[in-house]
Design a protein around this motif. Structure first.
Motif, PDB file in Angstrom:
ATOM      1  N   GLU A 169      -3.339   7.631   0.417  1.00 16.01           N
ATOM      2  CA  GLU A 169      -4.653   7.524  -0.200  1.00 16.01           C
ATOM      3  C   GLU A 169      -5.403   6.286   0.301  1.00 16.01           C
ATOM      4  N   LEU A 170      -4.689   5.195   0.458  1.00 17.43           N
ATOM      5  CA  LEU A 170      -5.321   3.992   1.010  1.00 17.43           C
ATOM      6  C   LEU A 170      -5.845   4.267   2.415  1.00 17.43           C
ATOM      7  N   TYR A 171      -5.055   4.955   3.200  1.00 17.21           N
ATOM      8  CA  TYR A 171      -5.481   5.297   4.564  1.00 17.21           C
ATOM      9  C   TYR A 171      -6.715   6.192   4.531  1.00 17.21           C
ATOM     10  N   ARG A 172      -6.733   7.140   3.622  1.00 18.20           N
ATOM     11  CA  ARG A 172      -7.843   8.096   3.549  1.00 18.20           C
ATOM     12  C   ARG A 172      -9.174   7.414   3.227  1.00 18.20           C
ATOM     13  N   VAL A 173      -9.175   6.497   2.263  1.00 18.06           N
ATOM     14  CA  VAL A 173     -10.449   5.925   1.807  1.00 18.06           C
ATOM     15  C   VAL A 173     -10.884   4.715   2.642  1.00 18.06           C
ATOM     16  N   LEU A 174     -10.032   4.253   3.568  1.00 13.93           N
ATOM     17  CA  LEU A 174     -10.413   3.158   4.453  1.00 13.93           C
ATOM     18  C   LEU A 174     -11.118   3.735   5.683  1.00 13.93           C
ATOM     19  N   GLU A 175     -12.198   3.094   6.089  1.00 16.76           N
ATOM     20  CA  GLU A 175     -12.927   3.591   7.249  1.00 16.76           C
ATOM     21  C   GLU A 175     -12.177   3.250   8.540  1.00 16.76           C
ATOM     22  N   PRO A 176     -12.362   4.041   9.603  1.00 15.45           N
ATOM     23  CA  PRO A 176     -11.758   3.693  10.890  1.00 15.45           C
ATOM     24  C   PRO A 176     -12.182   2.292  11.325  1.00 15.45           C
ATOM     25  N   GLY A 177     -11.209   1.497  11.752  1.00 19.78           N
ATOM     26  CA  GLY A 177     -11.476   0.110  12.099  1.00 19.78           C
ATOM     27  C   GLY A 177     -11.388  -0.839  10.932  1.00 19.78           C
ATOM     28  N   GLY A 178     -11.185  -0.309   9.723  1.00 17.46           N
ATOM     29  CA  GLY A 178     -11.093  -1.150   8.530  1.00 17.46           C
ATOM     30  C   GLY A 178      -9.734  -1.803   8.393  1.00 17.46           C
ATOM     31  N   ARG A 179      -9.655  -2.803   7.542  1.00 24.08           N
ATOM     32  CA  ARG A 179      -8.416  -3.578   7.372  1.00 24.08           C
ATOM     33  C   ARG A 179      -7.870  -3.467   5.953  1.00 24.08           C
ATOM     34  N   LEU A 180      -6.558  -3.373   5.870  1.00 21.32           N
ATOM     35  CA  LEU A 180      -5.815  -3.311   4.613  1.00 21.32           C
ATOM     36  C   LEU A 180      -4.922  -4.531   4.489  1.00 21.32           C
ATOM     37  N   ALA A 181      -4.860  -5.105   3.288  1.00 20.91           N
ATOM     38  CA  ALA A 181      -3.868  -6.138   2.970  1.00 20.91           C
ATOM     39  C   ALA A 181      -3.027  -5.641   1.801  1.00 20.91           C
ATOM     40  N   VAL A 182      -1.728  -5.560   2.023  1.00 20.01           N
ATOM     41  CA  VAL A 182      -0.783  -5.130   0.986  1.00 20.01           C
ATOM     42  C   VAL A 182       0.147  -6.289   0.670  1.00 20.01           C
ATOM     43  N   THR A 183       0.332  -6.570  -0.612  1.00 18.50           N
ATOM     44  CA  THR A 183       1.339  -7.554  -0.998  1.00 18.50           C
ATOM     45  C   THR A 183       2.330  -6.914  -1.961  1.00 18.50           C
ATOM     46  N   VAL A 184       3.593  -7.277  -1.800  1.00 15.55           N
ATOM     47  CA  VAL A 184       4.677  -6.825  -2.678  1.00 15.55           C
ATOM     48  C   VAL A 184       5.621  -8.006  -2.904  1.00 15.55           C
ATOM     49  N   PRO A 185       6.438  -7.961  -3.951  1.00 10.83           N
ATOM     50  CA  PRO A 185       7.436  -9.016  -4.106  1.00 10.83           C
ATOM     51  C   PRO A 185       8.380  -9.046  -2.897  1.00 10.83           C
ATOM     52  N   ALA A 186       8.616 -10.234  -2.377  1.00  3.45           N
ATOM     53  CA  ALA A 186       9.500 -10.382  -1.221  1.00  3.45           C
ATOM     54  C   ALA A 186      10.946 -10.065  -1.608  1.00  3.45           C
ATOM     55  N   TRP A 187      11.715  -9.597  -0.614  1.00  3.71           N
ATOM     56  CA  TRP A 187      13.042  -9.043  -0.904  1.00  3.71           C
ATOM     57  C   TRP A 187      13.983 -10.039  -1.574  1.00  3.71           C
ATOM     58  N   LEU A 188      14.195 -11.224  -0.999  1.00  3.33           N
ATOM     59  CA  LEU A 188      15.198 -12.144  -1.530  1.00  3.33           C
ATOM     60  C   LEU A 188      14.849 -12.652  -2.933  1.00  3.33           C
ATOM     61  N   PRO A 189      13.661 -13.190  -3.168  1.00  2.59           N
ATOM     62  CA  PRO A 189      13.345 -13.630  -4.538  1.00  2.59           C
ATOM     63  C   PRO A 189      13.430 -12.500  -5.555  1.00  2.59           C
ATOM     64  N   GLU A 190      12.994 -11.306  -5.151  1.00  2.00           N
ATOM     65  CA  GLU A 190      13.022 -10.173  -6.081  1.00  2.00           C
ATOM     66  C   GLU A 190      14.454  -9.733  -6.353  1.00  2.00           C
ATOM     67  N   ARG A 191      15.286  -9.721  -5.337  1.00  4.19           N
ATOM     68  CA  ARG A 191      16.685  -9.334  -5.531  1.00  4.19           C
ATOM     69  C   ARG A 191      17.379 -10.277  -6.509  1.00  4.19           C
ATOM     70  N   ILE A 192      17.095 -11.569  -6.409  1.00  4.77           N
ATOM     71  CA  ILE A 192      17.689 -12.537  -7.334  1.00  4.77           C
ATOM     72  C   ILE A 192      17.197 -12.273  -8.754  1.00  4.77           C
ATOM     73  N   CYS A 193      15.907 -11.977  -8.926  1.00  2.55           N
ATOM     74  CA  CYS A 193      15.381 -11.667 -10.260  1.00  2.55           C
ATOM     75  C   CYS A 193      16.074 -10.448 -10.852  1.00  2.55           C
ATOM     76  N   TRP A 194      16.269  -9.410 -10.052  1.00  2.64           N
ATOM     77  CA  TRP A 194      16.935  -8.211 -10.554  1.00  2.64           C
ATOM     78  C   TRP A 194      18.381  -8.505 -10.939  1.00  2.64           C
ATOM     79  N   ALA A 195      19.038  -9.365 -10.165  1.00  2.55           N
ATOM     80  CA  ALA A 195      20.434  -9.699 -10.465  1.00  2.55           C
ATOM     81  C   ALA A 195      20.550 -10.504 -11.749  1.00  2.55           C
ATOM     82  N   LEU A 196      19.561 -11.338 -12.029  1.00  3.57           N
ATOM     83  CA  LEU A 196      19.613 -12.201 -13.207  1.00  3.57           C
ATOM     84  C   LEU A 196      19.182 -11.501 -14.487  1.00  3.57           C
TER      85      LEU A 196
END
Length: 242
Positions: free
Chosen positions: A106-133
């Motif tokens: 859906e993000l790809y569909r609504v972005l115009e050709p030549g447009g830019r996307l920025a995606v952020t997600v929790p990084a693997w190591l810090p998130e893995r530690i949170c899940w373990a705790l």
């Protein structure tokens, strides 16, 4: 406190920008101040009402031509036509969505050709530690349903058709705070350790002192709480001349 680097997004006055899963609106407000035409989309009506109020409060401070609106919508069926936006920010959203492949499409569909996307997600190591705790950290309704590796996220974006343009980590000072929260109880707001650490984070946010700024710069590649990936939608192919 922004996670996305708006300079790397190339935000310019008049850009049509979607802030997907805007939450409290931190990126939407910065985009509005930069002169963009911003749509802040979320499923939380209460948060959207607060975002609308803040947009109204900022109206006298933004460049001429800037606009902002809040829209309730579903990331799996965005209420916009194809190629509506020149830029999209999706900050800390995909980890909440079981069908992330559809959301990325859906993000790809609504972005115009030549447009830019920025995606952020929790990084693997810090998130893995949170899940373990703490099981509570990620099992609350609407919580995180997966932990991305950098390779996994970038592969999913490429599979949707995006061209990768770079990545970085952000908020290295915030990971220890969440580890403390997970260790003592995510909802234990009165424990002195996370309370004291939170005061330091607020101080850093308000004052931007050199020691903490340098510390975060060093920590970001190691334990940055967020992974940020930038990607472009390719320009439409030009048909061969007859």
């Amino acid at each position: 406190m922004l996670t996305v680097d708006l300079g790397r997004m190339g935000i310019a006055a008049g850009d049509r920008v979607l802030d997907l899963g805007c939450g409290g609106g931190r990126h939407a407000f910065a985009l509005y101040r930069a002169g963009a035409a911003v749509i802040a989309l979320d499923q939380d009506s209460e948060q959207l009402a607060e975002v609308c109020s803040m947009f109204a409060a900022l109206a006298g401070e933004v460049p001429a031509g800037a606009s902002a609106a809040a829209v309730m919508g579903d990331a799996l069926a965005l209420p916009f036509a194809d190629a509506t936006f020149s830029k999209i920010v999706a900050a800390e959203v995909l980890e909440h969505i079981p069908d992330d492949t559809r959301a990325i499409a859906e993000l790809y569909r609504v972005l115009e050709p030549g447009g830019r996307l920025a995606v952020t997600v929790p990084a693997w190591l810090p998130e893995r530690i949170c899940w373990a705790l703490s099981k509570e950290y990620h099992t609350n309704p609407g919580g995180h349903v997966r932990i991305y590796t950098s390779v996994e996220l970038q592969t999913r974006l490429e599979a949707a058709g995006f061209v990768l343009r770079g990545s970085h980590h952000a908020h290295g000072l915030h990971s220890p705070y969440w580890w403390l929260k997970c260790a003592v109880g995510v909802n234990n707001d009165n424990h002195p350790l996370p309370k004291a650490y939170h005061k330091m984070l607020v101080w850093d946010l308000m004052k931007h002192p050199l020691p903490t700024r340098l510390a975060e710069r060093l920590l970001n590649p190691l334990i940055g709480k967020s992974l940020v990936v930038y990607a472009d939608k390719p320009l439409a192919e030009v048909p061969n001349a007859a």
